[in-house]
Write a protein that holds these residues in place. Structure first.
Motif, PDB file in Angstrom:
ATOM      1  N   ARG A 125      43.148  12.374 -19.180  1.00  0.00           N
ATOM      2  CA  ARG A 125      44.174  11.590 -18.499  1.00  0.00           C
ATOM      3  C   ARG A 125      43.519  10.806 -17.363  1.00  0.00           C
ATOM      4  N   ALA A 128      52.207  12.676 -24.663  1.00  0.00           N
ATOM      5  CA  ALA A 128      51.451  12.890 -23.431  1.00  0.00           C
ATOM      6  C   ALA A 128      51.536  11.713 -22.470  1.00  0.00           C
ATOM      7  N   GLN A 129      52.005  10.562 -22.965  1.00  0.00           N
ATOM      8  CA  GLN A 129      52.033   9.356 -22.134  1.00  0.00           C
ATOM      9  C   GLN A 129      53.285   9.258 -21.261  1.00  0.00           C
ATOM     10  N   ASN A 140      43.517   9.286 -13.916  1.00  0.00           N
ATOM     11  CA  ASN A 140      44.272   9.563 -12.694  1.00  0.00           C
ATOM     12  C   ASN A 140      44.671   8.295 -11.952  1.00  0.00           C
ATOM     13  N   VAL A 162      46.439   8.407 -21.354  1.00  0.00           N
ATOM     14  CA  VAL A 162      45.825   9.578 -21.974  1.00  0.00           C
ATOM     15  C   VAL A 162      45.049   9.120 -23.204  1.00  0.00           C
ATOM     16  N   CYS A 220      38.179   5.339 -18.564  1.00  0.00           N
ATOM     17  CA  CYS A 220      39.475   5.021 -19.156  1.00  0.00           C
ATOM     18  C   CYS A 220      39.342   3.714 -19.947  1.00  0.00           C
ATOM     19  N   GLY A 229      47.163   6.550 -15.507  1.00  0.00           N
ATOM     20  CA  GLY A 229      47.978   7.501 -16.246  1.00  0.00           C
ATOM     21  C   GLY A 229      47.766   7.521 -17.746  1.00  0.00           C
TER      22      GLY A 229
END
Length: 220
Positions: A20, A90-91, A22, A27, A3, A25
């Motif tokens: 994404r 998507a966020q 985990n 994306v 990420c 959160g």
């Protein structure tokens, strides 16, 4: 795969080709895929990937004062060049209601800036700008952000007006899409993040006929 926000490797690949995280959160698209997406958007009359990143750094630098003013010193701004507004959807929870601040520019740079803030942040914004009315506070935020863009583009920019919308995130995004009239524009996004959670978005969509001037500004 890590990420880009928190560095976690606990990520899940989504159907869109994005991932994404985990843990926080966020994306994101892998760096290589982002580069491919951006090159697909480029023509000889458009900004190169390097110019886009340089412009992004200028935008982020000017908007950091705004995000810090609202969210405090823990706020972090992250710039991304998007190939689709779906990456913003998507966020968030699509049912959440948000405020959209739309500022249209004219002059050597034409385009639209949209600031999206979550509903639960409005009391903070009203307090900061010392306004009792929601609309007045949000318009002040829009004008302040526009002033930062004037510095980026060397004052050769005129604010035509600031409009406020309140709706679900998909509706706000659709409003922005209608503003840019379906053209294949660049979408430049600064995400405002606090404690690894997205708190708001600043999206700049310059029109095609502004590209030549943008190149000249970046060359200085």
């Amino acid at each position: 795969m890590k990420c880009p926000i928190c560095g976690s490797t606990n990520v899940t690949k989504l159907k869109t080709g994005s991932y994404r995280c985990n843990d926080c959160g966020f994306v994101f698209y892998p760096t290589r895929e982002v580069i491919i997406d951006m090159r697909d958007l480029l023509t000889g009359d458009e900004l190169t990937e390097e110019e886009i990143n340089e412009l992004g750094e200028k935008i982020k630098e000017q908007t950091e004062n705004v995000s810090e003013k609202i969210f405090g010193k823990s706020a972090k701004n992250v710039f991304r060049a998007l190939s689709s507004l779906d990456e913003i959807l998507a966020q968030y929870n699509e049912d959440d209601r948000v405020f959209g601040i739309f500022a249209d520019f004219s002059g050597s740079v034409k385009g639209t800036v949209m600031i999206m803030v979550q509903e639960n942040e409005i009391d903070i914004i009203k307090k900061i700008y010392r306004k009792k009315e929601v609309i007045e506070a949000l318009k002040q935020l829009g004008k302040e952000t526009a002033e930062g863009f004037k510095e980026i583009f060397q004052d050769d920019l005129f604010l035509e007006g600031v409009d406020i919308a309140y709706d679900t995130i998909p509706s706000i995004i659709n409003y922005l899409i209608s503003e840019i009239a379906g053209e294949r524009n660049m979408i430049l996004n600064v995400k405002m993040i606090v404690d690894k959670a997205p708190k708001g978005e600043i999206i700049f969509v310059p029109q095609k006929d502004s590209i030549k001037y943008l190149k000249s500004v970046l060359g200085n």
